[in-house]
Design an enzyme around this catalytic site. Structure first.
Site, short mmCIF file in Angstrom:
data_model
loop_
_atom_site.label_atom_id
_atom_site.label_comp_id
_atom_site.label_asym_id
_atom_site.label_seq_id
_atom_site.Cartn_x
_atom_site.Cartn_y
_atom_site.Cartn_z
N TYR A 103 -0.85 -4.66 -1.86
CA TYR A 103 -1.43 -4.51 -3.19
C TYR A 103 -2.42 -5.64 -3.47
CZ TYR A 103 -1.69 -4.91 -8.30
OH TYR A 103 -2.14 -5.03 -9.59
N LYS A 107 -6.60 -5.64 -4.13
CA LYS A 107 -7.26 -6.25 -5.28
C LYS A 107 -8.30 -7.27 -4.83
CE LYS A 107 -5.37 -4.30 -8.92
NZ LYS A 107 -6.19 -3.53 -9.89
#
Length: 369
Positions: A103, A107
């Site tokens: 994750y 980002k």
């Protein structure tokens, strides 16, 4: 202004879109999971500002992070550049961006793409690195520990805390929305910068759970925990949004006798309690006094005479009140007092007392007015 919101039906997107409409913005392009790449191509031709919120926080397939997070960001900036659109972009990143999770990697890559886009396209870009968010419409077991705790506690389900002392940093959704919408007015250059929402809260997981459990107990004890702080007000609003649709209401306990009935409504350790009563025609309530406890009477239906007599003085004071003309009557300490229904109909009265009733120390002494 024509505004594109990616992830428009997600937690952030739904709240931002709702407030934009409240403020009169009409041209909102909502890009959702049901939208197509053709939709995005059209939106990126027309939009004058982009809120880029779309993505996944949790998934069982790590490839989803590349597809839905960094992949969509790549498509967004490519289409803006192809269409010659220099619309500013506000991107919701995460304070987790520097850890080693898939994750966080997605980002980081998205941030890199936006930095490059800012330089190539001469477009303003704001990257907000957000902590845990909480508020209405957040998906439990996905968006936030707060939403998960609220959802489970409201339904009587267990919650699991692995580290009771762990501190979480939180932003409230209304503060985030206010910060983001203000960006519509203050983006003025082409620089790509990192930002935070200034108002944050820090709390341990155990204290967070304890507060939410207190909110749940309110229906049983009628005691409302303090809402003096902005965080507690925001947390209570969030908790109530997770109550099941068929459980918004709850019954009060009525104490019934020949005079009518009385029900306690809400209690507070710092602000006393409220209760409501129905009194029959010609019936009198009260005829007592208090050393310290003070009260307020508000007749909301019917007609009444409220009488007072200071202890030790043989002289009465009277106030006539009617429900159609709301009038609050203060009851000072040291005055015997009563309220009599003098109308042709039932009398409905709302009372406030400065102390929660304690049957072991009532501070209530009989004296007829």
């Amino acid at each position: 202004m024509k505004i594109l919101i990616t992830g428009a039906t997600g937690f952030l997107g739904k709240n931002v879109a709702a407030q934009l409409r409240n403020m009169g913005y009409q041209d909102i392009y909502a890009y959702t999971r049901e939208s197509t790449m053709e939709d995005l191509e059209h939106y990126t031709k027309e939009c004058e500002f982009v809120f880029h919120f779309a993505g996944v926080n949790r998934t069982t397939n790590t490839e989803d992070f590349k597809i839905d997070n960094s992949g969509l960001t790549e498509s967004l900036v490519r289409l803006l550049q192809t269409n010659g659109n220099k619309a500013p972009i506000l991107f919701s990143s995460s304070i987790q961006v520097n850890n080693n999770s898939p994750y966080a990697e997605s980002k980081r890559f998205s941030e890199m793409l936006l930095h490059s886009h800012s330089e190539i396209n001469k477009s303003s870009v704001l990257i907000y690195r957000l902590p845990n968010l909480f508020g209405k419409w957040s998906k439990p077991n996905y968006n936030s520990v707060v939403s998960t705790f609220c959802y489970n506690i409201a339904r009587g389900k267990p919650i699991h805390i692995h580290d009771e002392e762990r501190i979480v940093t939180l932003n409230y959704i209304d503060d985030v929305v206010g910060e983001f919408i203000s960006a519509l007015n203050y983006i003025k250059d082409e620089k790509c910068d990192y930002y935070v929402v200034p108002k944050t809260y820090r709390i341990s997981l155990q204290k967070l759970a304890d507060k939410i459990k207190e909110f749940k107990r309110n229906r049983e004890t009628l005691i409302m925990p303090s809402l003096a702080s902005g965080f507690d007000r925001a947390l209570y609003a969030t908790y109530l949004s997770y109550i099941e649709n068929d459980k918004f209401s709850y019954q009060l306990k009525k104490q019934t006798d020949e005079r009518g009935w009385l029900a306690e409504f809400i209690k507070s350790e710092s602000m006393g309690q409220f209760f409501i009563s129905k009194t029959g025609k010609g019936i009198t309530r009260g005829n007592h006094w208090h050393h310290t406890k003070v009260e307020k009477f508000l007749v909301i239906k019917g007609e009444a005479i409220i009488k007072f007599r200071q202890v030790g003085i043989d002289q009465n004071i009277e106030y006539k009140v009617i429900g159609e003309k709301p009038e609050v009557v203060d009851v000072p300490a040291g005055y015997a007092h009563s309220i009599e229904n003098i109308g042709e109909d039932e009398l409905i009265t709302l009372f406030w007392a400065s102390e929660i009733f304690n049957p072991e120390k009532t501070d209530t002494y009989y004296m007829e007015v």
